[in-house]
Design an enzyme around this catalytic site. Structure first.
Site, PDB file in Angstrom:
ATOM      1  N   GLU A  17      39.708  41.168  54.861  1.00 53.02           N
ATOM      2  CA  GLU A  17      41.158  41.103  55.028  1.00 53.02           C
ATOM      3  C   GLU A  17      41.628  42.411  55.672  1.00 53.02           C
ATOM      4  O   GLU A  17      41.220  43.497  55.255  1.00 53.02           O
ATOM      5  CB  GLU A  17      41.749  40.896  53.628  1.00 53.02           C
ATOM      6  CG  GLU A  17      43.069  41.472  53.362  1.00 53.02           C
ATOM      7  CD  GLU A  17      43.381  41.471  51.839  1.00 53.02           C
ATOM      8  OE1 GLU A  17      42.714  40.783  51.054  1.00 53.02           O
ATOM      9  OE2 GLU A  17      44.307  42.190  51.453  1.00 53.02           O
TER      10      GLU A  17
ATOM     11  N   HIS B 224      39.436  40.965  42.490  1.00 56.27           N
ATOM     12  CA  HIS B 224      39.050  39.560  42.326  1.00 56.27           C
ATOM     13  C   HIS B 224      38.011  39.374  41.218  1.00 56.27           C
ATOM     14  O   HIS B 224      36.897  38.922  41.490  1.00 56.27           O
ATOM     15  CB  HIS B 224      38.464  39.016  43.632  1.00 56.27           C
ATOM     16  CG  HIS B 224      39.371  39.088  44.813  1.00 56.27           C
ATOM     17  ND1 HIS B 224      38.934  39.010  46.111  1.00 56.27           N
ATOM     18  CD2 HIS B 224      40.721  39.224  44.885  1.00 56.27           C
ATOM     19  CE1 HIS B 224      39.965  39.099  46.941  1.00 56.27           C
ATOM     20  NE2 HIS B 224      41.060  39.250  46.221  1.00 56.27           N
TER      21      HIS B 224
ATOM     22  N   ASN C  60      39.487  35.227  49.269  1.00 51.72           N
ATOM     23  CA  ASN C  60      40.438  35.515  48.190  1.00 51.72           C
ATOM     24  C   ASN C  60      40.517  34.281  47.282  1.00 51.72           C
ATOM     25  O   ASN C  60      40.622  33.160  47.771  1.00 51.72           O
ATOM     26  CB  ASN C  60      41.804  35.840  48.777  1.00 51.72           C
ATOM     27  CG  ASN C  60      41.682  36.809  49.938  1.00 51.72           C
ATOM     28  OD1 ASN C  60      41.034  36.492  50.935  1.00 51.72           O
ATOM     29  ND2 ASN C  60      42.267  37.953  49.821  1.00 51.72           N
TER      30      ASN C  60
HETATM   31  P1  FAE Z   1      45.579  35.650  35.978  1.00 58.97           P
HETATM   32  O1  FAE Z   1      46.407  35.337  37.159  1.00 58.97           O
HETATM   33  O2  FAE Z   1      44.903  36.967  35.895  1.00 58.97           O
HETATM   34  O3  FAE Z   1      46.523  35.468  34.691  1.00 58.97           O
HETATM   35  C1  FAE Z   1      46.098  35.726  33.388  1.00 58.97           C
HETATM   36  C2  FAE Z   1      47.340  35.927  32.525  1.00 58.97           C
HETATM   37  O4  FAE Z   1      46.966  35.914  31.155  1.00 58.97           O
HETATM   38  C3  FAE Z   1      48.048  37.269  32.769  1.00 58.97           C
HETATM   39  O5  FAE Z   1      49.432  37.037  32.967  1.00 58.97           O
HETATM   40  C4  FAE Z   1      47.803  38.052  31.477  1.00 58.97           C
HETATM   41  O6  FAE Z   1      48.880  38.922  31.147  1.00 58.97           O
HETATM   42  C5  FAE Z   1      47.662  36.937  30.468  1.00 58.97           C
HETATM   43  N1  FAE Z   1      46.835  37.286  29.304  1.00 58.97           N
HETATM   44  C6  FAE Z   1      45.645  37.900  29.305  1.00 58.97           C
HETATM   45  N2  FAE Z   1      45.147  38.016  28.034  1.00 58.97           N
HETATM   46  C7  FAE Z   1      46.090  37.395  27.231  1.00 58.97           C
HETATM   47  C8  FAE Z   1      46.171  37.174  25.819  1.00 58.97           C
HETATM   48  N3  FAE Z   1      45.174  37.543  24.987  1.00 58.97           N
HETATM   49  N4  FAE Z   1      47.275  36.576  25.321  1.00 58.97           N
HETATM   50  C9  FAE Z   1      48.292  36.177  26.148  1.00 58.97           C
HETATM   51  N5  FAE Z   1      48.253  36.366  27.500  1.00 58.97           N
HETATM   52  C10 FAE Z   1      47.165  36.958  28.032  1.00 58.97           C
HETATM   53  O7  FAE Z   1      44.492  34.536  35.721  1.00 58.97           O
HETATM   54  N6  FAE Z   1      43.840  36.500  45.175  1.00 58.97           N
HETATM   55  C11 FAE Z   1      44.043  35.749  46.274  1.00 58.97           C
HETATM   56  O8  FAE Z   1      43.587  34.611  46.337  1.00 58.97           O
HETATM   57  N7  FAE Z   1      44.764  36.242  47.343  1.00 58.97           N
HETATM   58  C12 FAE Z   1      45.247  37.520  47.353  1.00 58.97           C
HETATM   59  O9  FAE Z   1      45.901  37.935  48.324  1.00 58.97           O
HETATM   60  C13 FAE Z   1      45.019  38.333  46.213  1.00 58.97           C
HETATM   61  N8  FAE Z   1      45.447  39.621  46.187  1.00 58.97           N
HETATM   62  C14 FAE Z   1      45.334  40.342  45.022  1.00 58.97           C
HETATM   63  C15 FAE Z   1      45.910  41.607  44.944  1.00 58.97           C
HETATM   64  C16 FAE Z   1      45.919  42.302  43.731  1.00 58.97           C
HETATM   65  C17 FAE Z   1      46.534  43.661  43.649  1.00 58.97           C
HETATM   66  C18 FAE Z   1      45.331  41.711  42.574  1.00 58.97           C
HETATM   67  C19 FAE Z   1      45.335  42.419  41.250  1.00 58.97           C
HETATM   68  C20 FAE Z   1      44.736  40.461  42.648  1.00 58.97           C
HETATM   69  C21 FAE Z   1      44.725  39.767  43.867  1.00 58.97           C
HETATM   70  N9  FAE Z   1      44.187  38.492  43.962  1.00 58.97           N
HETATM   71  C22 FAE Z   1      44.330  37.762  45.103  1.00 58.97           C
HETATM   72  C23 FAE Z   1      43.443  37.889  42.835  1.00 58.97           C
HETATM   73  C24 FAE Z   1      44.232  36.817  42.061  1.00 58.97           C
HETATM   74  O10 FAE Z   1      45.531  37.275  41.767  1.00 58.97           O
HETATM   75  C25 FAE Z   1      43.458  36.459  40.781  1.00 58.97           C
HETATM   76  O11 FAE Z   1      42.188  35.983  41.163  1.00 58.97           O
HETATM   77  C26 FAE Z   1      44.175  35.412  39.951  1.00 58.97           C
HETATM   78  O12 FAE Z   1      45.445  35.862  39.552  1.00 58.97           O
HETATM   79  C27 FAE Z   1      43.370  35.034  38.706  1.00 58.97           C
HETATM   80  O13 FAE Z   1      43.997  33.901  38.145  1.00 58.97           O
HETATM   81  P2  FAE Z   1      43.739  33.463  36.650  1.00 58.97           P
HETATM   82  O14 FAE Z   1      44.356  32.137  36.447  1.00 58.97           O
HETATM   83  O15 FAE Z   1      42.305  33.607  36.315  1.00 58.97           O
END
Ligand code: FAE
Length: 548
Positions: free
Chosen positions: A400, A485, A523
């Site tokens: 990217e 990721h 991503n």
């Molecule tokens: P996620 O979105 O991490 O959500 C988990 C949620 O569970 C969070 O809100 C936590 O606060 C909550 N949580 C955790 N533990 C607990 C608990 N014990 N009790 C209650 N709540 C809890 O999960 N991916 C892309 O495809 N494109 C991009 O451009 C991209 N850019 C990124 C840039 C950054 C800076 C970051 C950090 C990540 C990026 N990602 C990107 C990765 C993507 O956001 C990530 O893979 C997903 O958000 C993961 O999704 P999940 O459903 O696994």
């Protein structure tokens, strides 16, 4: 070109009802959000007992919440972070990257942005007050993991890049999943629901805000490499209006990793709004699930800690449910399950739990451009272009082209490279501290660095340029000690069955990035969403029978 959100009358009404409920709750400072339910639905949740509970509110969790709500299942979503809807005293919900404050990071004394020095100067990170900010950096011994915290999880802080993986790589990583069905049904469904759109190539070609991407594109082409436009969930129609000065700026005002105030279709605007709009889904914020145990006679009991914005515990309570969907992310879901296995609460969980973790081959690197080829002081914070060298025989890379929206000319071309690193880590609970430990050694990044170096050596050779050694706090050109990721920990078809069911514990499911074993080649959120759509469709058809 700008695609709107799905516009069936039912979904539009649901989005509206859900979005209104989120705004009203934020304005009233409530930690419980629900849209009006029909009289018949009231009482389906008795006390703190719900037919279904979803932990977290990221991609997997939001899909589960919407589809459960649509199926008529009364559902509680528990999220440890804040609801990000209400402006603070400066009139903004989120803070920008150039002037971060307490809203930026999750209970830190200082920001921990990935690119942390410029010309070796400590000018990027700032002291901040401790607060439940939107971005967390979880620092393990030899790897740091960035995650989003708040209603919408990672969708609040990510770059919005919405990429469907190469089918050959998807089939290699998840051989047990019917790829025909994924590419025919579930990837298109995920993209439509997420509101994926693409930048207008004519606008891209002329706006000063994407000069940095055009410079990097031309240098890649000079090296014989291919570039590709990358779709996004940021509304490009809105971005064009930002440039014209018709609307408040967000991507064009250096907003992204601490949240976007406008333009981005984060999950609270899409899946979660629609889920709340079913009238069957309730959301509780600032509520962290600490442990899970089975209920005698079936179902689960969750121990929940509610905190305030100072991090003080407001209450501890228990919630019970028949069906439990874990969507707390690769780290959160794996930790909850490991705790339950190690304590003996959920003895059926096998040895595969905690395995198959990887950083999606993430490597960040920067190149130095010639003074006569500036990248521009004005940069859109939303990436739209990638170097696609995934078919390279030994060093596949999907890189990217990332912005450096510093507001000044830096001369940097920055990249987040995704490589096919075969190394995997494991999670365990530290016996002394009881904390989650990630067994990942820095040396395991070597294959990823080798691939990134192979690609960018070619770019540098073809353009007479070199690496930047001043960006990561020391003199490294390649940063592999953090990732955006995190994937795996509860791999599909190994720690779970083919649909995310945990063995030996009926009604218990993993629904998020923990299911993907370490790599997806692009991503990841489109894949996480599409896989969650596939799995919940099967679970609803075969498992969920009560509370409808
Ligand atoms: P996620 O979105 O991490 O959500 C988990 C949620 O569970 C969070 O809100 C936590 O606060 C909550 N949580 C955790 N533990 C607990 C608990 N014990 N009790 C209650 N709540 C809890 O999960 N991916 C892309 O495809 N494109 C991009 O451009 C991209 N850019 C990124 C840039 C950054 C800076 C970051 C950090 C990540 C990026 N990602 C990107 C990765 C993507 O956001 C990530 O893979 C997903 O958000 C993961 O999704 P999940 O459903 O696994």
């Amino acid at each position: 070109m700008s695609l709107a959100l799905p516009r069936t009358p039912d979904l539009t009404r649901r989005h509206f009802l859900g979005a209104t409920a989120l705004q009203a709750a934020a304005a009233a400072g409530l930690t419980t959000v629900s849209a009006p339910a029909s009289a018949a639905d009231r009482g389906a949740a008795a006390g703190d007992s719900f037919p279904a509970v979803v932990v977290g509110s990221g991609y997997g969790a939001s899909v589960a919440a919407l589809r459960l709500g649509e199926a008529g299942v009364t559902t509680l979503v528990l999220e440890m972070g804040r609801l990000w809807e209400e402006p603070a005293a400066d009139g903004k919900v989120f803070c920008g990257m150039l002037n971060p404050d307490r809203r930026s990071m999750w209970f830190k004394d200082r920001t921990e942005a990935p690119l942390d020095t410029l010309l070796w100067l400590d000018v990027v990170n700032r002291p901040i007050d401790r607060y439940p900010g939107a971005l967390d950096r979880v620092n393990f011994e030899e790897m740091s993991v960035y995650v989003g915290r708040g209603v919408g999880g990672g969708s609040l802080v990510n770059g919005g890049m919405a990429v469907t993986p190469a089918r050959s790589h998807f089939e290699k990583v998840l051989p047990g999943v019917d790829a025909d069905e994924m590419y025919r049904t579930y990837f298109p469904r995920a993209r439509a629901m997420l509101g994926v759109n693409s930048v207008d190539p004519d606008w891209f070609g002329s706006t000063p805000y994407y000069r940095y991407a055009r410079v990097a594109r031309d240098q890649a082409h000079q090296a014989g490499l291919t570039t590709a436009y990358v779709p996004n969930v940021y509304d490009f129609g809105y971005m064009e209006r930002e440039e014209r000065g018709d609307v408040a700026a967000s991507a064009l005002a250096s907003e992204v990793i601490y949240g976007n105030n406008h333009g981005k279709r984060s999950l609270d605007k899409t899946y979660l709004a629609a889920a709340l709009g079913t009238g069957k889904v309730t959301l509780r914020t600032m509520s962290e699930v600490e442990s899970v145990r089975p209920e005698p006679g079936g179902g689960y009991v969750l121990a929940v800690k509610e905190i305030d914005v100072n991090g003080s515990v407001v209450s501890r309570s228990e919630v019970s449910c028949r069906y439990l969907f874990l969507g707390a992310g690769s780290l959160g879901t794996t930790e909850l399950l490991l705790r339950a296995r190690e304590s003996g609460a959920l003895p059926g969980l096998g040895e595969e739990l905690g395995t198959g973790w990887g950083p999606n081959g993430n490597i960040m690197t920067g190149r130095a451009n010639h003074p006569w080829n500036p990248t521009g002081a004005r940069q859109s914070a939303i990436p739209v272009l990638a170097i696609d060298d995934w078919n390279h025989p030994t060093h596949p890379v999907f890189a990217e082209i990332a912005p450096v929206p510093a507001g000044i000319e830096t001369g940097i071309s920055l990249y987040l490279a995704i490589t096919d690193n075969p190394e995997r880590g494991t999670f365990e609970l530290d016996p002394a501290s009881g904390k989650l430990r990630l067994n990942w050694r820095r040396g395991q990044n070597a294959p990823a660095v080798a691939s990134a170096k192979s690609l960018f050596d070619r770019v540098n050779r073809a353009n007479g340029t070199s690496y930047r050694y001043d960006l990561f706090g020391d003199d490294r050109a390649f940063a592999g000690d953090f990732c955006y990721h995190p994937l795996g920990g509860c791999p599909l078809g190994a720690a779970t069955d083919a649909y995310g069911r945990l063995p030996g514990h009926p009604g218990l499911y993993a629904v998020d990035s923990s299911l993907i074993p370490g790599s997806i080649g692009v991503n990841p959120f489109v894949t996480i969403t599409a896989l969650a759509e596939r799995n919940i469709a099967r679970v609803l058809a075969e498992d969920v029978t009560t509370g409808r």
